[in-house]
Design an enzyme around this catalytic site. Structure first.
Site, PDB file in Angstrom:
ATOM      1  N   ASP A   8       0.874  -1.157   0.000  1.00 44.07           N
ATOM      2  CA  ASP A   8       0.000   0.000   0.000  1.00 44.07           C
ATOM      3  C   ASP A   8       0.921   1.219   0.000  1.00 44.07           C
ATOM      4  O   ASP A   8       2.119   1.095   0.294  1.00 44.07           O
ATOM      5  CB  ASP A   8      -0.896  -0.020   1.239  1.00 44.07           C
ATOM      6  CG  ASP A   8      -1.834   1.168   1.290  1.00 44.07           C
ATOM      7  OD1 ASP A   8      -2.461   1.487   0.264  1.00 44.07           O
ATOM      8  OD2 ASP A   8      -1.932   1.787   2.367  1.00 44.07           O
ATOM      9  N   ASP A  10       0.146   5.090   1.167  1.00 43.53           N
ATOM     10  CA  ASP A  10       0.056   5.963   2.346  1.00 43.53           C
ATOM     11  C   ASP A  10      -0.082   5.121   3.611  1.00 43.53           C
ATOM     12  O   ASP A  10      -0.977   4.295   3.727  1.00 43.53           O
ATOM     13  CB  ASP A  10      -1.128   6.915   2.204  1.00 43.53           C
ATOM     14  CG  ASP A  10      -1.048   7.751   0.929  1.00 43.53           C
ATOM     15  OD1 ASP A  10       0.067   8.146   0.556  1.00 43.53           O
ATOM     16  OD2 ASP A  10      -2.105   7.994   0.318  1.00 43.53           O
ATOM     17  N   ASN A  53      -5.443   3.007  -3.156  1.00 39.72           N
ATOM     18  CA  ASN A  53      -6.694   3.736  -3.353  1.00 39.72           C
ATOM     19  C   ASN A  53      -6.378   5.222  -3.210  1.00 39.72           C
ATOM     20  O   ASN A  53      -5.750   5.622  -2.225  1.00 39.72           O
ATOM     21  CB  ASN A  53      -7.724   3.357  -2.286  1.00 39.72           C
ATOM     22  CG  ASN A  53      -8.236   1.945  -2.416  1.00 39.72           C
ATOM     23  OD1 ASN A  53      -8.100   1.308  -3.443  1.00 39.72           O
ATOM     24  ND2 ASN A  53      -8.845   1.447  -1.338  1.00 39.72           N
ATOM     25  N   GLN A  54      -6.812   6.020  -4.166  1.00 44.33           N
ATOM     26  CA  GLN A  54      -6.592   7.465  -4.108  1.00 44.33           C
ATOM     27  C   GLN A  54      -7.906   8.183  -4.431  1.00 44.33           C
ATOM     28  O   GLN A  54      -8.088   8.746  -5.502  1.00 44.33           O
ATOM     29  CB  GLN A  54      -5.473   7.878  -5.072  1.00 44.33           C
ATOM     30  CG  GLN A  54      -4.108   7.358  -4.690  1.00 44.33           C
ATOM     31  CD  GLN A  54      -3.608   7.947  -3.379  1.00 44.33           C
ATOM     32  OE1 GLN A  54      -3.817   9.117  -3.081  1.00 44.33           O
ATOM     33  NE2 GLN A  54      -2.937   7.116  -2.573  1.00 44.33           N
TER      34      GLN A  54
END
Length: 172
Positions: A8, A10, A53-54
């Site tokens: 992942d 962040d 995921n953004q």
């Protein structure tokens, strides 16, 4: 020995901004231990892939091209060992197939790179990172102070990654 290391972004590579997003390269703060861990992983895994995921893109806060620049900066700050970044730009309500905990990002990576999931690892800081990895039969490592039913290993800090994988390799 290993195929792919999935990460992942962040909270694993860089500091997660509480109630916010990394929207500029100058917002990037690489977490402790990440550069030496990625250097080791580059020699141990066939490739390193980030799945992230953004939703800030879906919220209109940033463009995909800006996320790509941020990802390039993260790769440069950590040694340029990451093969590829797979990004989900969608919101939860978009009900896409790529937003974790769904496995679309992983499957897209497998199409591109021919991945053997059973010889791969996923490192995440959220349950949603680990759920698709477990569905695909990957080993998982959770960076958190909490327990996880989906984690094979839990660490409190990224600073401990290299030591943890050294121990794993010694027991195999």
């Amino acid at each position: 020995m290993y195929d792919t290391l999935f990460l992942d972004r962040d909270g694993v590579l860089n500091r997660k901004i509480d109630d916010g997003y990394v929207l500029r390269p100058q917002d990037i703060e690489i977490l402790p231990g990440i550069p030496p861990f990625l250097k080791w992983a580059h020699q141990t895994f066939r490739q390193i892939i980030v799945v992230t995921n953004q939703r800030c893109i879906g919220r209109g806060m940033i463009e995909l091209a800006d996320i790509e620049r941020i990802n390039q900066a993260i790769n440069a700050k950590t040694g340029n060992f990451i093969s590829s970044f797979f990004v989900c730009p969608h919101l939860d309500e978009d009900n896409c197939s790529c937003r974790k905990p769904k496995n679309g990002l992983f499957l897209a990576a497998a199409v591109r790179y021919g991945i053997d999931f059973k010889k791969s690892w996923m490192i995440g800081d959220s349950e949603t990172d680990l759920i698709p990895a477990k569905e695909l039969m990957m080993s998982t490592l959770f960076i958190s102070g909490r327990a996880s039913t989906f984690a094979d290993i839990t660490l409190h800090s990224t600073a401990d990654l290299l030591a943890a994988f050294s121990t794993i390799n010694q027991t195999k």
